[in-house]
Design an enzyme around this catalytic site. Structure first.
Site, PDB file in Angstrom:
ATOM      1  N   HIS A   1    -131.461 -62.540 -41.893  1.00  0.00           N
ATOM      2  CA  HIS A   1    -132.388 -62.260 -40.786  1.00  0.00           C
ATOM      3  C   HIS A   1    -131.674 -61.909 -39.489  1.00  0.00           C
ATOM      4  O   HIS A   1    -132.264 -61.992 -38.418  1.00  0.00           O
ATOM      5  CB  HIS A   1    -133.330 -63.452 -40.566  1.00  0.00           C
TER       6      HIS A   1
ATOM      7  N   GLY B   1    -132.929 -76.932 -46.574  1.00  0.00           N
ATOM      8  CA  GLY B   1    -133.597 -76.870 -45.276  1.00  0.00           C
ATOM      9  C   GLY B   1    -134.458 -75.657 -45.084  1.00  0.00           C
ATOM     10  O   GLY B   1    -134.535 -75.104 -43.986  1.00  0.00           O
ATOM     11  N   THR B   2    -135.124 -75.218 -46.169  1.00  0.00           N
ATOM     12  CA  THR B   2    -136.050 -74.117 -45.979  1.00  0.00           C
ATOM     13  C   THR B   2    -137.400 -74.454 -46.598  1.00  0.00           C
ATOM     14  O   THR B   2    -137.491 -75.082 -47.645  1.00  0.00           O
ATOM     15  CB  THR B   2    -135.521 -72.793 -46.560  1.00  0.00           C
TER      16      THR B   2
ATOM     17  N   CYS C   1    -128.846 -44.586 -24.893  1.00  0.00           N
ATOM     18  CA  CYS C   1    -130.058 -43.747 -24.804  1.00  0.00           C
ATOM     19  C   CYS C   1    -131.053 -44.276 -23.778  1.00  0.00           C
ATOM     20  O   CYS C   1    -132.120 -43.698 -23.580  1.00  0.00           O
ATOM     21  CB  CYS C   1    -130.728 -43.643 -26.180  1.00  0.00           C
TER      22      CYS C   1
ATOM     23  N   VAL D   1    -130.431 -67.514 -37.747  1.00  0.00           N
ATOM     24  CA  VAL D   1    -129.842 -66.490 -36.869  1.00  0.00           C
ATOM     25  C   VAL D   1    -128.925 -67.144 -35.839  1.00  0.00           C
ATOM     26  O   VAL D   1    -128.478 -66.508 -34.902  1.00  0.00           O
ATOM     27  CB  VAL D   1    -130.974 -65.700 -36.160  1.00  0.00           C
TER      28      VAL D   1
ATOM     29  N   TYR E   1    -135.980 -65.562 -26.691  1.00  0.00           N
ATOM     30  CA  TYR E   1    -134.686 -65.509 -27.381  1.00  0.00           C
ATOM     31  C   TYR E   1    -133.559 -66.043 -26.495  1.00  0.00           C
ATOM     32  O   TYR E   1    -132.649 -66.717 -26.968  1.00  0.00           O
ATOM     33  CB  TYR E   1    -134.401 -64.083 -27.884  1.00  0.00           C
TER      34      TYR E   1
ATOM     35  N   CYS F   1    -130.308 -51.554 -30.135  1.00  0.00           N
ATOM     36  CA  CYS F   1    -131.210 -50.664 -29.397  1.00  0.00           C
ATOM     37  C   CYS F   1    -132.558 -50.610 -30.114  1.00  0.00           C
ATOM     38  O   CYS F   1    -132.618 -50.525 -31.348  1.00  0.00           O
ATOM     39  CB  CYS F   1    -130.608 -49.258 -29.334  1.00  0.00           C
TER      40      CYS F   1
ATOM     41  N   GLN G   1    -131.030 -67.799 -43.783  1.00  0.00           N
ATOM     42  CA  GLN G   1    -132.159 -67.171 -43.078  1.00  0.00           C
ATOM     43  C   GLN G   1    -131.980 -67.390 -41.571  1.00  0.00           C
ATOM     44  O   GLN G   1    -132.706 -66.822 -40.765  1.00  0.00           O
ATOM     45  CB  GLN G   1    -133.484 -67.807 -43.486  1.00  0.00           C
TER      46      GLN G   1
HETATM   47  C1  BV8 Z   1    -140.794 -57.961 -44.753  1.00  0.00           C
HETATM   48  C2  BV8 Z   1    -135.581 -64.133 -37.707  1.00  0.00           C
HETATM   49  C3  BV8 Z   1    -141.541 -55.805 -45.428  1.00  0.00           C
HETATM   50  C4  BV8 Z   1    -136.303 -64.038 -36.406  1.00  0.00           C
HETATM   51  C5  BV8 Z   1    -137.256 -64.674 -39.389  1.00  0.00           C
HETATM   52  C6  BV8 Z   1    -144.011 -61.088 -49.788  1.00  0.00           C
HETATM   53  C7  BV8 Z   1    -142.949 -60.190 -49.921  1.00  0.00           C
HETATM   54  C8  BV8 Z   1    -142.380 -59.599 -48.809  1.00  0.00           C
HETATM   55  C9  BV8 Z   1    -142.852 -59.932 -47.521  1.00  0.00           C
HETATM   56  C10 BV8 Z   1    -143.911 -60.817 -47.392  1.00  0.00           C
HETATM   57  C11 BV8 Z   1    -144.469 -61.392 -48.508  1.00  0.00           C
HETATM   58  N1  BV8 Z   1    -145.469 -62.211 -48.079  1.00  0.00           N
HETATM   59  C12 BV8 Z   1    -145.532 -62.189 -46.742  1.00  0.00           C
HETATM   60  C13 BV8 Z   1    -144.617 -61.340 -46.293  1.00  0.00           C
HETATM   61  C14 BV8 Z   1    -144.412 -61.028 -44.891  1.00  0.00           C
HETATM   62  C15 BV8 Z   1    -143.409 -61.945 -44.219  1.00  0.00           C
HETATM   63  C16 BV8 Z   1    -143.507 -63.376 -44.653  1.00  0.00           C
HETATM   64  O1  BV8 Z   1    -142.774 -63.813 -45.531  1.00  0.00           O
HETATM   65  N2  BV8 Z   1    -144.406 -64.108 -44.024  1.00  0.00           N
HETATM   66  C17 BV8 Z   1    -144.555 -65.522 -44.329  1.00  0.00           C
HETATM   67  C18 BV8 Z   1    -144.776 -66.311 -43.041  1.00  0.00           C
HETATM   68  C19 BV8 Z   1    -145.693 -65.675 -45.299  1.00  0.00           C
HETATM   69  N3  BV8 Z   1    -142.072 -61.466 -44.430  1.00  0.00           N
HETATM   70  C20 BV8 Z   1    -141.604 -60.544 -43.578  1.00  0.00           C
HETATM   71  O2  BV8 Z   1    -142.253 -60.065 -42.678  1.00  0.00           O
HETATM   72  C21 BV8 Z   1    -140.178 -60.084 -43.814  1.00  0.00           C
HETATM   73  N4  BV8 Z   1    -140.168 -58.645 -43.796  1.00  0.00           N
HETATM   74  O3  BV8 Z   1    -141.282 -58.453 -45.703  1.00  0.00           O
HETATM   75  O4  BV8 Z   1    -140.839 -56.608 -44.481  1.00  0.00           O
HETATM   76  C22 BV8 Z   1    -140.950 -54.463 -45.277  1.00  0.00           C
HETATM   77  C23 BV8 Z   1    -140.206 -53.927 -46.322  1.00  0.00           C
HETATM   78  C24 BV8 Z   1    -139.699 -52.664 -46.188  1.00  0.00           C
HETATM   79  C25 BV8 Z   1    -139.876 -51.935 -45.009  1.00  0.00           C
HETATM   80  C26 BV8 Z   1    -140.605 -52.488 -43.946  1.00  0.00           C
HETATM   81  C27 BV8 Z   1    -141.150 -53.771 -44.078  1.00  0.00           C
HETATM   82  C28 BV8 Z   1    -139.267 -60.522 -42.666  1.00  0.00           C
HETATM   83  C29 BV8 Z   1    -139.147 -62.025 -42.652  1.00  0.00           C
HETATM   84  C30 BV8 Z   1    -138.064 -62.432 -41.631  1.00  0.00           C
HETATM   85  C31 BV8 Z   1    -138.710 -62.924 -40.358  1.00  0.00           C
HETATM   86  N5  BV8 Z   1    -137.664 -63.440 -39.441  1.00  0.00           N
HETATM   87  N6  BV8 Z   1    -136.274 -65.086 -38.587  1.00  0.00           N
HETATM   88  C32 BV8 Z   1    -136.132 -65.284 -35.576  1.00  0.00           C
HETATM   89  O5  BV8 Z   1    -135.491 -66.255 -36.036  1.00  0.00           O
HETATM   90  O6  BV8 Z   1    -136.635 -65.273 -34.439  1.00  0.00           O
HETATM   91  S1  BV8 Z   1    -137.978 -65.814 -40.430  1.00  0.00           S
HETATM   92  C33 BV8 Z   1    -137.845 -67.370 -39.762  1.00  0.00           C
HETATM   93  O7  BV8 Z   1    -138.694 -68.166 -40.534  1.00  0.00           O
HETATM   94  C34 BV8 Z   1    -136.486 -68.039 -39.862  1.00  0.00           C
HETATM   95  O8  BV8 Z   1    -135.507 -67.186 -40.416  1.00  0.00           O
HETATM   96  C35 BV8 Z   1    -136.686 -69.252 -40.763  1.00  0.00           C
HETATM   97  O9  BV8 Z   1    -135.648 -69.473 -41.667  1.00  0.00           O
HETATM   98  C36 BV8 Z   1    -137.906 -68.847 -41.497  1.00  0.00           C
HETATM   99  C37 BV8 Z   1    -138.761 -69.939 -41.991  1.00  0.00           C
HETATM  100  O10 BV8 Z   1    -139.157 -70.744 -40.816  1.00  0.00           O
HETATM  101  P1  BV8 Z   1    -139.035 -72.392 -40.835  1.00  0.00           P
HETATM  102  O11 BV8 Z   1    -140.037 -72.844 -41.831  1.00  0.00           O
HETATM  103  O12 BV8 Z   1    -138.884 -73.125 -39.579  1.00  0.00           O
HETATM  104  O13 BV8 Z   1    -137.713 -72.619 -41.315  1.00  0.00           O
HETATM  105  P2  BV8 Z   1    -137.570 -72.998 -42.682  1.00  0.00           P
HETATM  106  O14 BV8 Z   1    -138.344 -72.152 -43.624  1.00  0.00           O
HETATM  107  O15 BV8 Z   1    -136.165 -72.919 -42.835  1.00  0.00           O
HETATM  108  O16 BV8 Z   1    -138.323 -74.510 -42.716  1.00  0.00           O
HETATM  109  C38 BV8 Z   1    -137.747 -75.630 -42.125  1.00  0.00           C
HETATM  110  C39 BV8 Z   1    -137.548 -76.582 -43.300  1.00  0.00           C
HETATM  111  O17 BV8 Z   1    -136.506 -77.470 -42.990  1.00  0.00           O
HETATM  112  C40 BV8 Z   1    -138.791 -77.411 -43.601  1.00  0.00           C
HETATM  113  O18 BV8 Z   1    -139.096 -77.345 -44.981  1.00  0.00           O
HETATM  114  C41 BV8 Z   1    -138.350 -78.840 -43.207  1.00  0.00           C
HETATM  115  O19 BV8 Z   1    -138.916 -79.818 -44.080  1.00  0.00           O
HETATM  116  C42 BV8 Z   1    -136.864 -78.769 -43.431  1.00  0.00           C
HETATM  117  N7  BV8 Z   1    -136.055 -79.715 -42.658  1.00  0.00           N
HETATM  118  C43 BV8 Z   1    -136.329 -80.257 -41.451  1.00  0.00           C
HETATM  119  N8  BV8 Z   1    -135.296 -81.081 -41.084  1.00  0.00           N
HETATM  120  C44 BV8 Z   1    -134.365 -81.015 -42.076  1.00  0.00           C
HETATM  121  C45 BV8 Z   1    -134.840 -80.152 -43.077  1.00  0.00           C
HETATM  122  N9  BV8 Z   1    -134.142 -79.894 -44.198  1.00  0.00           N
HETATM  123  C46 BV8 Z   1    -132.955 -80.509 -44.349  1.00  0.00           C
HETATM  124  N10 BV8 Z   1    -132.411 -81.350 -43.438  1.00  0.00           N
HETATM  125  C47 BV8 Z   1    -133.095 -81.622 -42.292  1.00  0.00           C
HETATM  126  N11 BV8 Z   1    -132.557 -82.463 -41.387  1.00  0.00           N
HETATM  127 ZN    ZN Z   2    -130.078 -46.581 -27.740  1.00  0.00          ZN
END
Ligand code: BV8
Ligand code: ZN
Length: 255
Positions: free
Chosen positions: A120, A190-191, A153, A104, A68, A128, A102
């Site tokens: 996110h 961009g997602t 803490c 950060v 990070y 903490c 999405q």
């Molecule tokens: C949760 C912060 C449950 C950290 C991130 C169904 C329902 C619910 C959950 C799930 C589900 N199925 C699976 C899950 C679990 C999981 C999930 O979705 N997994 C995926 C991989 C299948 N979801 C979770 O775990 C979420 N939590 O569901 O909890 C729960 C509920 C109650 C109580 C307890 C638990 C949490 C998800 C959040 C994770 N954290 N980020 C950090 O940044 O370090 S997600 C992270 O990935 C980023 O935020 C990013 O946005 C995201 C996607 O990654 P990338 O693909 O790189 O980015 P992006 O999607 O934006 O893609 C890039 C795109 O840009 C591409 O398409 C590319 O073509 C395009 N591009 C490139 N250049 C350009 C462009 N576009 C335009 N212009 C350009 N120049």
């Molecule tokens: Zn604390």
């Protein structure tokens, strides 16, 4: 020069509420690698999904912390690009535009966008790791190689971002879902639309019969159902949309 379909311009101008959902791709032109890009340098042997988890942090807090810190320094040295700036401009010329991200990296805010909904969390805040405490503070030291201790803490502080397997901030998610239920048009920028529950927003809008627009150089699961697919970089397409909607900007906003 990117041509924007006139029908899309009319849809956006007529929409009472526009919802924008951005992903890591909008920051790519600022030099910030997306999750899909191969990680660089010493991070190339890790997958983000393996580092952005509570288990990784409890197993190897210093490794996750250093990842990070690397990202924070990348973002601190980066600038918002023309895509971020155009979205800030759109917020001024559309009747109501809600910006949900999405990302950060805080680049939307640095470009001048207001009231950004961060699903996110944010790289530049620390929380903490004890859920009983939850103390929040800005991250001030970009060079520390180990996570600081909580001043309240003593537990380890962690980046205030949402890791895989963690719930999204309730208020932010509720606002984003409300925006999806009220909007006449959603602009997905961009997602890869594979991370949930953020990716649900576009499907909610589609099911509600509103207009779905995708801006992405690649295809995603949304491409087949989008009403308008603008294939290309956000840094070119968004300024073209802003020019089409607001040809004579008051403050020379277009770049
Ligand atoms: C949760 C912060 C449950 C950290 C991130 C169904 C329902 C619910 C959950 C799930 C589900 N199925 C699976 C899950 C679990 C999981 C999930 O979705 N997994 C995926 C991989 C299948 N979801 C979770 O775990 C979420 N939590 O569901 O909890 C729960 C509920 C109650 C109580 C307890 C638990 C949490 C998800 C959040 C994770 N954290 N980020 C950090 O940044 O370090 S997600 C992270 O990935 C980023 O935020 C990013 O946005 C995201 C996607 O990654 P990338 O693909 O790189 O980015 P992006 O999607 O934006 O893609 C890039 C795109 O840009 C591409 O398409 C590319 O073509 C395009 N591009 C490139 N250049 C350009 C462009 N576009 C335009 N212009 C350009 N120049
Ligand atoms: Zn604390």
């Amino acid at each position: 020069m990117t041509r924007i379909p006139q029908q899309l311009v009319e849809c956006m101008a007529a929409a009472r509420q526009v919802l924008v959902v951005s992903g890591a791709g909008i920051s790519a032109e600022s030099g910030i690698p997306t999750f899909r890009d191969a990680m660089q340098g010493l991070w190339s042997r890790y997958r983000p999904e393996d580092l952005a988890t509570p288990a990784a942090f409890s197993r190897q807090p210093e490794l996750v912390w250093q990842w990070y810190q690397w990202r924070r320094r990348l973002v601190a040295d980066a600038q918002p690009n023309r895509g971020h700036q155009a979205l800030a401009g759109l917020q001024n010329c559309l009747s109501t535009m809600m910006l949900v991200t999405q990302n950060v990296d805080g680049l939307h805010q640095r470009a001048g966008s207001k009231d950004v909904i961060e699903l996110h969390g944010n790289l530049f805040e620390n929380r903490c790791s004890s859920s009983a405490c939850g103390h929040l503070e800005p991250n001030t030291d970009l060079d520390a190689t180990a996570p600081p201790q909580c001043p309240h803490c003593g537990s380890l502080m962690r980046p205030a971002v949402v890791w895989f397997g963690e719930a999204l901030p309730e208020a932010a998610l509720a606002r984003a879902r409300h925006g999806a239920s009220e909007c006449q048009l959603l602009l997905s920028v961009g997602t890869s639309a594979v991370v949930f529950p953020a990716a649900d927003l576009a499907w909610m809008v589609k099911q509600a019969g509103a207009v779905l627009v995708e801006i992405n150089p690649a295809t995603t699961p949304l491409t087949a159902v989008a009403d308008f697919v603008l294939s290309g970089p956000a840094g070119e397409i968004l300024p073209a949309i802003l020019r089409a909607l607001d040809p004579e900007p008051s403050d020379g906003a277009h770049t």
